[in-house]
Motif scaffolding. Structure first.
Motif, PDB file in Angstrom:
ATOM      1  N   GLY A 163      48.478  51.952  36.879  1.00 23.25           N
ATOM      2  CA  GLY A 163      48.356  50.548  37.243  1.00 23.25           C
ATOM      3  C   GLY A 163      48.180  49.647  36.039  1.00 23.25           C
ATOM      4  O   GLY A 163      47.533  50.035  35.053  1.00 23.25           O
ATOM      5  N   VAL A 164      48.769  48.454  36.105  1.00 23.64           N
ATOM      6  CA  VAL A 164      48.611  47.440  35.071  1.00 23.64           C
ATOM      7  C   VAL A 164      48.131  46.161  35.755  1.00 23.64           C
ATOM      8  O   VAL A 164      48.828  45.608  36.609  1.00 23.64           O
ATOM      9  N   VAL A 165      46.930  45.711  35.406  1.00 24.10           N
ATOM     10  CA  VAL A 165      46.346  44.513  35.995  1.00 24.10           C
ATOM     11  C   VAL A 165      46.457  43.373  34.988  1.00 24.10           C
ATOM     12  O   VAL A 165      46.073  43.525  33.825  1.00 24.10           O
ATOM     13  N   LYS A 166      46.966  42.226  35.441  1.00 30.86           N
ATOM     14  CA  LYS A 166      47.095  41.043  34.593  1.00 30.86           C
ATOM     15  C   LYS A 166      46.223  39.928  35.152  1.00 30.86           C
ATOM     16  O   LYS A 166      46.136  39.742  36.370  1.00 30.86           O
ATOM     17  N   ALA A 167      45.604  39.180  34.245  1.00 33.17           N
ATOM     18  CA  ALA A 167      44.744  38.074  34.654  1.00 33.17           C
ATOM     19  C   ALA A 167      45.538  36.781  34.742  1.00 33.17           C
ATOM     20  O   ALA A 167      46.663  36.680  34.236  1.00 33.17           O
ATOM     21  N   GLU A 168      44.953  35.781  35.390  1.00 34.19           N
ATOM     22  CA  GLU A 168      45.544  34.453  35.373  1.00 34.19           C
ATOM     23  C   GLU A 168      45.487  33.898  33.956  1.00 34.19           C
ATOM     24  O   GLU A 168      44.646  34.313  33.154  1.00 34.19           O
ATOM     25  N   PRO A 169      46.378  32.963  33.594  1.00 31.38           N
ATOM     26  CA  PRO A 169      46.375  32.390  32.240  1.00 31.38           C
ATOM     27  C   PRO A 169      44.991  31.845  31.869  1.00 31.38           C
ATOM     28  O   PRO A 169      44.368  31.121  32.643  1.00 31.38           O
ATOM     29  N   GLY A 170      44.523  32.236  30.687  1.00 30.64           N
ATOM     30  CA  GLY A 170      43.224  31.782  30.208  1.00 30.64           C
ATOM     31  C   GLY A 170      42.047  32.576  30.718  1.00 30.64           C
ATOM     32  O   GLY A 170      40.910  32.334  30.294  1.00 30.64           O
ATOM     33  N   LYS A 171      42.273  33.539  31.626  1.00 35.70           N
ATOM     34  CA  LYS A 171      41.186  34.343  32.166  1.00 35.70           C
ATOM     35  C   LYS A 171      41.358  35.809  31.763  1.00 35.70           C
ATOM     36  O   LYS A 171      42.318  36.159  31.077  1.00 35.70           O
ATOM     37  N   ARG A 172      40.422  36.654  32.199  1.00 35.65           N
ATOM     38  CA  ARG A 172      40.490  38.073  31.904  1.00 35.65           C
ATOM     39  C   ARG A 172      40.354  38.887  33.192  1.00 35.65           C
ATOM     40  O   ARG A 172      39.624  38.504  34.108  1.00 35.65           O
ATOM     41  N   ALA A 173      41.090  39.995  33.258  1.00 34.71           N
ATOM     42  CA  ALA A 173      40.955  40.929  34.363  1.00 34.71           C
ATOM     43  C   ALA A 173      39.649  41.712  34.187  1.00 34.71           C
ATOM     44  O   ALA A 173      39.053  41.725  33.104  1.00 34.71           O
ATOM     45  N   PHE A 174      39.233  42.412  35.238  1.00 30.21           N
ATOM     46  CA  PHE A 174      37.901  43.027  35.273  1.00 30.21           C
ATOM     47  C   PHE A 174      37.989  44.501  35.649  1.00 30.21           C
ATOM     48  O   PHE A 174      38.798  44.895  36.503  1.00 30.21           O
ATOM     49  N   PHE A 175      37.136  45.313  35.009  1.00 34.06           N
ATOM     50  CA  PHE A 175      37.034  46.748  35.290  1.00 34.06           C
ATOM     51  C   PHE A 175      35.567  47.133  35.411  1.00 34.06           C
ATOM     52  O   PHE A 175      34.715  46.642  34.668  1.00 34.06           O
ATOM     53  N   ARG A 176      35.272  48.037  36.358  1.00 34.10           N
ATOM     54  CA  ARG A 176      33.901  48.537  36.490  1.00 34.10           C
ATOM     55  C   ARG A 176      33.934  49.971  36.986  1.00 34.10           C
ATOM     56  O   ARG A 176      34.783  50.342  37.796  1.00 34.10           O
ATOM     57  N   GLN A 177      32.983  50.792  36.481  1.00 33.01           N
ATOM     58  CA  GLN A 177      32.861  52.171  36.946  1.00 33.01           C
ATOM     59  C   GLN A 177      31.422  52.626  36.831  1.00 33.01           C
ATOM     60  O   GLN A 177      30.724  52.340  35.859  1.00 33.01           O
ATOM     61  N   LYS A 178      30.962  53.361  37.849  1.00 32.23           N
ATOM     62  CA  LYS A 178      29.622  53.934  37.833  1.00 32.23           C
ATOM     63  C   LYS A 178      29.630  55.197  36.992  1.00 32.23           C
ATOM     64  O   LYS A 178      30.619  55.930  36.951  1.00 32.23           O
ATOM     65  N   ARG A 179      28.512  55.464  36.331  1.00 32.41           N
ATOM     66  CA  ARG A 179      28.375  56.681  35.539  1.00 32.41           C
ATOM     67  C   ARG A 179      27.365  57.600  36.208  1.00 32.41           C
ATOM     68  O   ARG A 179      26.386  57.151  36.795  1.00 32.41           O
ATOM     69  N   ASP A 180      27.609  58.900  36.115  1.00 34.45           N
ATOM     70  CA  ASP A 180      26.649  59.877  36.618  1.00 34.45           C
ATOM     71  C   ASP A 180      25.386  59.823  35.757  1.00 34.45           C
ATOM     72  O   ASP A 180      25.466  59.668  34.533  1.00 34.45           O
ATOM     73  N   THR A 181      24.230  59.968  36.384  1.00 36.47           N
ATOM     74  CA  THR A 181      22.970  60.008  35.653  1.00 36.47           C
ATOM     75  C   THR A 181      22.138  61.181  36.144  1.00 36.47           C
ATOM     76  O   THR A 181      22.387  61.740  37.218  1.00 36.47           O
ATOM     77  N   ALA A 182      21.138  61.542  35.361  1.00 35.38           N
ATOM     78  CA  ALA A 182      20.243  62.632  35.745  1.00 35.38           C
ATOM     79  C   ALA A 182      19.417  62.213  36.958  1.00 35.38           C
ATOM     80  O   ALA A 182      19.184  61.020  37.180  1.00 35.38           O
TER      81      ALA A 182
END
Length: 212
Positions: free
Chosen positions: A80-99
């Motif tokens: 997948g390739v995500v593009k933002a609107e002009p002047g903005k930024r696309a967003f990514f988030r992911q949870k990490r495993d913890t103890a």
């Protein structure tokens, strides 16, 4: 100590404070769910273009932007390739495993373009890239660069700095810019004898970093 070496040491420090968490290993095998205002699908080419307030989820992974191009390769992997609107930024988030008992951790990122490679499980933040880590809801680390690549399976990241305006277009992405990092100190607790610590986030040995 040279500026380049100092920058490398700062990024190494990011590893030391990243704790014993690692990315959610199950995300790679989860289905890709997408919501958008419009969709154009080409069955022959196995491509789909989603436009308008796009939200993609894949396990704990979340991608948001104005447009998402999805294709499936011959092996069945989704890209997948995500593009933002002009002047903005696309967003990514992911949870990490913890103890067990440890605070929740999340990795977030932004870029004008975000690429997801389902085969290698890489996320690339392109142009005005920024990668942040949150522990217990509080910002722990913040890294900025022109291009940031983060691997969900190995927790290895690479960062390239910004180009200078007077550099030729053929110059490497990090040849004249600076990678910026804000690193929060974190006390290291002794692991329980019955609990083996997970592999921490590691920087790549191919970082393209250079000082002024």
């Amino acid at each position: 100590m040279t500026p380049k070496l100092l920058t490398c040491l700062l990024l190494t420090a990011f590893v030391g404070v990243s704790g014993i968490a690692h990315a959610e290993r199950a995300d790679r095998d989860k289905p890709m769910n997408i919501e958008a205002d419009a969709l154009r699908h080409d069955e022959l080419k196995q491509t789909s273009v989603f436009t308008g307030n796009v939200v993609m989820t894949k396990g704990s992974i979340v991608l948001r932007g104005a447009q998402l191009d999805v294709r499936q390769d011959a092996q069945g992997y989704q890209h997948g390739v995500v593009k933002a609107e002009p002047g903005k930024r696309a967003f990514f988030r992911q949870k990490r495993d913890t103890a067990p008992g440890a605070p929740e951790e999340f990795v977030e990122g932004e870029g004008e373009v975000i690429e997801y490679n389902g085969q290698t499980d890489d996320v690339k933040l392109i142009r005005r890239g920024q990668l942040r880590r949150y522990t217990g809801g509080k910002l722990s680390d913040d890294i900025m660069g022109s291009v940031i690549t983060y691997n969900n399976l190995t927790d290895v990241f690479t960062v390239d700095g910004e180009k200078r305006s007077n550099e030729p277009s053929s110059a490497p992405a990090g040849s004249g810019g600076r990678v910026r990092a804000i690193l929060a100190p974190k006390a290291t607790a002794a692991p329980s004898p019955s609990t083996a610590p997970a592999q921490p986030l590691q920087p790549s040995g191919t970082l393209n970093l250079q000082g002024k």
